[in-house]
Each structure stands twice: as structure tokens, then as C-alpha cells.
Design a protein around this motif. Structure first.
Motif, PDB file in Angstrom:
ATOM      1  N   SER A  27       0.381   2.620  25.811  1.00  0.00           N
ATOM      2  CA  SER A  27       1.792   2.807  25.471  1.00  0.00           C
ATOM      3  C   SER A  27       1.954   3.325  24.043  1.00  0.00           C
ATOM      4  O   SER A  27       2.830   4.149  23.777  1.00  0.00           O
ATOM      5  CB  SER A  27       2.567   1.509  25.658  1.00  0.00           C
ATOM      6  N   GLY A  28       1.108   2.885  23.107  1.00  0.00           N
ATOM      7  CA  GLY A  28       1.162   3.414  21.743  1.00  0.00           C
ATOM      8  C   GLY A  28       0.819   4.890  21.692  1.00  0.00           C
ATOM      9  O   GLY A  28       1.461   5.656  20.971  1.00  0.00           O
ATOM     10  N   ALA A  29      -0.178   5.296  22.457  1.00  0.00           N
ATOM     11  CA  ALA A  29      -0.540   6.717  22.498  1.00  0.00           C
ATOM     12  C   ALA A  29       0.574   7.545  23.120  1.00  0.00           C
ATOM     13  O   ALA A  29       0.880   8.648  22.650  1.00  0.00           O
ATOM     14  CB  ALA A  29      -1.837   6.897  23.289  1.00  0.00           C
ATOM     15  N   GLY A  30       1.222   7.027  24.150  1.00  0.00           N
ATOM     16  CA  GLY A  30       2.332   7.744  24.769  1.00  0.00           C
ATOM     17  C   GLY A  30       3.521   7.882  23.828  1.00  0.00           C
ATOM     18  O   GLY A  30       4.153   8.937  23.755  1.00  0.00           O
ATOM     19  N   LEU A  31       3.826   6.818  23.082  1.00  0.00           N
ATOM     20  CA  LEU A  31       4.927   6.888  22.122  1.00  0.00           C
ATOM     21  C   LEU A  31       4.623   7.864  20.997  1.00  0.00           C
ATOM     22  O   LEU A  31       5.505   8.602  20.549  1.00  0.00           O
ATOM     23  CB  LEU A  31       5.214   5.501  21.556  1.00  0.00           C
ATOM     24  N   TYR A  32       3.388   7.892  20.535  1.00  0.00           N
ATOM     25  CA  TYR A  32       3.031   8.816  19.462  1.00  0.00           C
ATOM     26  C   TYR A  32       3.096  10.270  19.940  1.00  0.00           C
ATOM     27  O   TYR A  32       3.574  11.146  19.223  1.00  0.00           O
ATOM     28  CB  TYR A  32       1.646   8.501  18.924  1.00  0.00           C
ATOM     29  N   LEU A  33       2.646  10.536  21.151  1.00  0.00           N
ATOM     30  CA  LEU A  33       2.730  11.895  21.693  1.00  0.00           C
ATOM     31  C   LEU A  33       4.175  12.327  21.906  1.00  0.00           C
ATOM     32  O   LEU A  33       4.524  13.491  21.656  1.00  0.00           O
ATOM     33  CB  LEU A  33       1.953  11.992  22.999  1.00  0.00           C
ATOM     34  N   SER A  34       5.031  11.399  22.329  1.00  0.00           N
ATOM     35  CA  SER A  34       6.440  11.763  22.469  1.00  0.00           C
ATOM     36  C   SER A  34       7.081  12.006  21.108  1.00  0.00           C
ATOM     37  O   SER A  34       7.933  12.884  20.965  1.00  0.00           O
ATOM     38  CB  SER A  34       7.198  10.689  23.248  1.00  0.00           C
ATOM     39  N   ARG A  35       6.673  11.257  20.064  1.00  0.00           N
ATOM     40  CA  ARG A  35       7.178  11.506  18.712  1.00  0.00           C
ATOM     41  C   ARG A  35       6.755  12.885  18.230  1.00  0.00           C
ATOM     42  O   ARG A  35       7.541  13.615  17.630  1.00  0.00           O
ATOM     43  CB  ARG A  35       6.658  10.440  17.754  1.00  0.00           C
ATOM     44  N   LEU A  36       5.508  13.254  18.481  1.00  0.00           N
ATOM     45  CA  LEU A  36       5.040  14.578  18.088  1.00  0.00           C
ATOM     46  C   LEU A  36       5.789  15.678  18.832  1.00  0.00           C
ATOM     47  O   LEU A  36       6.119  16.714  18.250  1.00  0.00           O
ATOM     48  CB  LEU A  36       3.543  14.722  18.363  1.00  0.00           C
ATOM     49  N   ALA A  37       6.065  15.462  20.101  1.00  0.00           N
ATOM     50  CA  ALA A  37       6.747  16.495  20.892  1.00  0.00           C
ATOM     51  C   ALA A  37       8.205  16.673  20.486  1.00  0.00           C
ATOM     52  O   ALA A  37       8.743  17.767  20.570  1.00  0.00           O
ATOM     53  CB  ALA A  37       6.671  16.145  22.376  1.00  0.00           C
ATOM     54  N   MET A  38       8.847  15.596  20.010  1.00  0.00           N
ATOM     55  CA  MET A  38      10.266  15.692  19.689  1.00  0.00           C
ATOM     56  C   MET A  38      10.544  16.035  18.229  1.00  0.00           C
ATOM     57  O   MET A  38      11.492  16.755  17.940  1.00  0.00           O
ATOM     58  CB  MET A  38      10.961  14.380  20.034  1.00  0.00           C
ATOM     59  N   PHE A  39       9.753  15.537  17.297  1.00  0.00           N
ATOM     60  CA  PHE A  39      10.105  15.647  15.887  1.00  0.00           C
ATOM     61  C   PHE A  39       9.165  16.510  15.060  1.00  0.00           C
ATOM     62  O   PHE A  39       9.385  16.677  13.876  1.00  0.00           O
ATOM     63  CB  PHE A  39      10.182  14.258  15.252  1.00  0.00           C
ATOM     64  N   SER A  40       8.134  17.056  15.627  1.00  0.00           N
ATOM     65  CA  SER A  40       7.210  17.886  14.876  1.00  0.00           C
ATOM     66  C   SER A  40       7.787  19.289  14.700  1.00  0.00           C
ATOM     67  O   SER A  40       8.332  19.871  15.639  1.00  0.00           O
ATOM     68  CB  SER A  40       5.872  17.983  15.611  1.00  0.00           C
ATOM     69  N   PRO A  41       7.682  19.872  13.502  1.00  0.00           N
ATOM     70  CA  PRO A  41       8.219  21.226  13.309  1.00  0.00           C
ATOM     71  C   PRO A  41       7.331  22.298  13.941  1.00  0.00           C
ATOM     72  O   PRO A  41       7.732  23.444  14.031  1.00  0.00           O
ATOM     73  CB  PRO A  41       8.254  21.375  11.789  1.00  0.00           C
ATOM     74  N   ASP A  42       6.153  21.940  14.390  1.00  0.00           N
ATOM     75  CA  ASP A  42       5.260  22.913  15.013  1.00  0.00           C
ATOM     76  C   ASP A  42       5.607  23.175  16.469  1.00  0.00           C
ATOM     77  O   ASP A  42       5.155  24.159  17.048  1.00  0.00           O
ATOM     78  CB  ASP A  42       3.815  22.432  14.932  1.00  0.00           C
ATOM     79  N   VAL A  43       6.399  22.312  17.082  1.00  0.00           N
ATOM     80  CA  VAL A  43       6.735  22.423  18.497  1.00  0.00           C
ATOM     81  C   VAL A  43       8.104  23.076  18.629  1.00  0.00           C
ATOM     82  O   VAL A  43       9.059  22.687  17.978  1.00  0.00           O
ATOM     83  CB  VAL A  43       6.750  21.031  19.160  1.00  0.00           C
ATOM     84  N   CYS A  44       8.190  24.092  19.475  1.00  0.00           N
ATOM     85  CA  CYS A  44       9.446  24.814  19.672  1.00  0.00           C
ATOM     86  C   CYS A  44       9.834  24.724  21.146  1.00  0.00           C
ATOM     87  O   CYS A  44       9.196  25.327  22.003  1.00  0.00           O
ATOM     88  CB  CYS A  44       9.274  26.268  19.250  1.00  0.00           C
ATOM     89  N   TRP A  45      10.869  23.950  21.460  1.00  0.00           N
ATOM     90  CA  TRP A  45      11.331  23.799  22.828  1.00  0.00           C
ATOM     91  C   TRP A  45      12.419  24.804  23.168  1.00  0.00           C
ATOM     92  O   TRP A  45      12.560  25.215  24.304  1.00  0.00           O
ATOM     93  CB  TRP A  45      11.867  22.386  23.063  1.00  0.00           C
ATOM     94  N   ASP A  46      13.247  25.182  22.191  1.00  0.00           N
ATOM     95  CA  ASP A  46      14.381  26.070  22.428  1.00  0.00           C
ATOM     96  C   ASP A  46      14.137  27.379  21.680  1.00  0.00           C
ATOM     97  O   ASP A  46      14.392  27.482  20.484  1.00  0.00           O
ATOM     98  CB  ASP A  46      15.664  25.391  21.942  1.00  0.00           C
ATOM     99  N   LYS A  47      13.647  28.380  22.370  1.00  0.00           N
ATOM    100  CA  LYS A  47      13.298  29.638  21.716  1.00  0.00           C
ATOM    101  C   LYS A  47      14.496  30.563  21.516  1.00  0.00           C
ATOM    102  O   LYS A  47      14.413  31.533  20.781  1.00  0.00           O
ATOM    103  CB  LYS A  47      12.222  30.355  22.506  1.00  0.00           C
ATOM    104  N   TRP A  54       9.903  25.950  11.990  1.00  0.00           N
ATOM    105  CA  TRP A  54       9.133  25.625  10.789  1.00  0.00           C
ATOM    106  C   TRP A  54       9.658  26.363   9.562  1.00  0.00           C
ATOM    107  O   TRP A  54       9.360  25.982   8.447  1.00  0.00           O
ATOM    108  CB  TRP A  54       7.665  25.942  11.005  1.00  0.00           C
ATOM    109  N   ASN A  55      10.469  27.413   9.755  1.00  0.00           N
ATOM    110  CA  ASN A  55      11.038  28.121   8.611  1.00  0.00           C
ATOM    111  C   ASN A  55      12.262  27.413   8.030  1.00  0.00           C
ATOM    112  O   ASN A  55      12.692  27.741   6.932  1.00  0.00           O
ATOM    113  CB  ASN A  55      11.435  29.541   9.007  1.00  0.00           C
TER     114      ASN A  55
END
Length: 82
Positions: A27-47, A54-55
Motif C-alpha cells: 500500500s505504501g508503494a501504491g500511494l507513492y506511485l500515485s503521488r508521483l503520477a499526480m504531483f510530479s512535474p515530469d508527468v503530463c496527463w493533459d497535453k 515543467w516550464n
């Protein structure tokens, strides 16, 4: 699968902490991966609206999970604005 785990835990009660810590780690690994997917500036969901998120980062905005020796509030900008 949970039925098998429950029967094994009834037969061998010493397996209960093992099942608990495996579940906690998963569950900790799943929560961390979801945090990376939602709040990381390297991930772009809406192109369409923001193709390069990141700019839009400010120079004093912390986006790392842990910053050991960096105080982002007192950083000064070194380069020019573009």
C-alpha cells in the motif's frame, strides 16, 4: 487468495505479522506511485491545455519529495526570465 491466507494464518499465527508488513509495503508503494503520477512535474496527463508543465515551475518551488540541505524559500534566481 485471501481465503488461503486466512487458513494459513489460522494454522500458523506467526505468519500474521508477515502478511501485515507485506500489505503495508504494497500500500505504501501504491500511494507513492500515485503521488508521483499526480504531483510530479515530469508527468503530463493533459497535453492540450498544458503540454509542458515543467516550464511553469518557479525557481523557489519544491517539487522533490525530500530536500535534505536546500531551503527553497530563500533561493535567489540566477538566470534571466524567458
Amino acid at each position: 487468495m485471501f481465503r488461503l491466507m486466512a487458513t494459513q494464518a489460522k494454522r500458523h499465527p506467526s505468519l500474521i505479522p508477515l502478511f501485515f508488513f507485506i500489505g503495508l509495503g504494497a500500500s505504501g508503494a501504491g500511494l507513492y506511485l500515485s503521488r508521483l503520477a499526480m504531483f510530479s512535474p515530469d508527468v503530463c496527463w493533459d497535453k492540450t491545455n498544458n503540454p509542458e508543465p515543467w516550464n511553469k515551475l518557479r525557481y523557489n518551488q519544491q517539487y522533490k519529495f525530500v530536500a535534505v540541505n536546500t531551503d527553497y524559500k530563500h533561493l535567489k534566481k540566477n538566470g534571466p526570465d524567458f
